[in-house]
Design a protein around this motif. Sequence first.
Motif, PDB file in Angstrom:
ATOM      1  N   ASP A   1      28.531 -10.256   7.244  1.00 25.35           N
ATOM      2  CA  ASP A   1      28.706  -8.820   7.024  1.00 25.35           C
ATOM      3  C   ASP A   1      27.311  -8.173   6.991  1.00 25.35           C
ATOM      4  N   PRO A   2      26.623  -8.147   8.151  1.00 23.05           N
ATOM      5  CA  PRO A   2      25.218  -7.731   8.157  1.00 23.05           C
ATOM      6  C   PRO A   2      24.993  -6.238   7.935  1.00 23.05           C
ATOM      7  N   ILE A   3      23.844  -5.954   7.385  1.00 27.51           N
ATOM      8  CA  ILE A   3      23.337  -4.585   7.262  1.00 27.51           C
ATOM      9  C   ILE A   3      22.688  -4.186   8.579  1.00 27.51           C
ATOM     10  N   ALA A   4      21.988  -5.154   9.180  1.00 27.27           N
ATOM     11  CA  ALA A   4      21.265  -4.890  10.426  1.00 27.27           C
ATOM     12  C   ALA A   4      21.139  -6.171  11.240  1.00 27.27           C
ATOM     13  N   HIS A   5      20.969  -5.982  12.526  1.00 36.93           N
ATOM     14  CA  HIS A   5      20.721  -7.073  13.465  1.00 36.93           C
ATOM     15  C   HIS A   5      19.363  -6.816  14.100  1.00 36.93           C
ATOM     16  N   ALA A   6      18.566  -7.868  14.294  1.00 37.83           N
ATOM     17  CA  ALA A   6      17.230  -7.692  14.878  1.00 37.83           C
ATOM     18  C   ALA A   6      16.995  -8.684  16.008  1.00 37.83           C
ATOM     19  N   VAL A   7      16.319  -8.229  17.039  1.00 35.27           N
ATOM     20  CA  VAL A   7      15.823  -9.098  18.105  1.00 35.27           C
ATOM     21  C   VAL A   7      14.369  -8.738  18.333  1.00 35.27           C
ATOM     22  N   GLY A   8      13.562  -9.746  18.592  1.00 31.99           N
ATOM     23  CA  GLY A   8      12.146  -9.467  18.764  1.00 31.99           C
ATOM     24  C   GLY A   8      11.481 -10.417  19.731  1.00 31.99           C
ATOM     25  N   SER A   9      10.301  -9.994  20.158  1.00 31.95           N
ATOM     26  CA  SER A   9       9.444 -10.855  20.965  1.00 31.95           C
ATOM     27  C   SER A   9       8.041 -10.782  20.376  1.00 31.95           C
ATOM     28  N   PHE A  10       7.377 -11.919  20.394  1.00 27.76           N
ATOM     29  CA  PHE A  10       6.073 -12.069  19.764  1.00 27.76           C
ATOM     30  C   PHE A  10       5.113 -12.738  20.739  1.00 27.76           C
ATOM     31  N   MET A  11       3.905 -12.196  20.835  1.00 28.50           N
ATOM     32  CA  MET A  11       2.895 -12.726  21.731  1.00 28.50           C
ATOM     33  C   MET A  11       2.320 -14.017  21.159  1.00 28.50           C
ATOM     34  N   ARG A  12       2.215 -15.022  21.982  1.00 24.01           N
ATOM     35  CA  ARG A  12       1.578 -16.265  21.550  1.00 24.01           C
ATOM     36  C   ARG A  12       0.100 -16.187  21.904  1.00 24.01           C
TER      37      ARG A  12
END
Length: 165
Positions: A135-146
């Motif tokens: 029962d999420p408040i928010a969903h997140a997707v991300g990308s991060f530089m290596r």
Amino acid sequence: MKTNPEFFPMTGLATRFVNQLAQCRRLGLQVHEASEHHVLLELPYNEALIGYPDTGVLHGGVITTLMDTASGCAVVCAIKQKFASLEISPTLDLRVDYMKPAQPHKPIFGFAECYRLSSSVAFTRGFAYQDSIDDPIAHAVGSFMRISPEMIGDAFRQALMGDEQ
């Protein structure tokens, strides 16, 4: 909440990472568990972080910070496990979709996983929730530089590695 290092071997690293970030210390973020697959953080309720005084609901930016930190921390743990090294991995892109407001006076949990590591980018997904991850408040997707392990300063490396050096 005490976690078993046998089941969550990256918890120490994740805790040291979170504690190095001034905004995380200010927000009181706590690491509950961390592995090469996921990170679980807690954001305690704090009236100083209220975004809507009439309702007591925390500001959405605080939840974004929680999810950015959980996601970045998941990347650090995944890289450490897979390559036995530390890398600086700044956020390239983070999308947080808010599904509902958080309930006042309750902590918020941030769960994130690094599901893919390419040669130059790490990809994450996760949820912010209170009572149940279902029962999420928010969903997140991300990308991060290596960025190369050589870019980490000695003091930061020592702070993250702790007694593991």
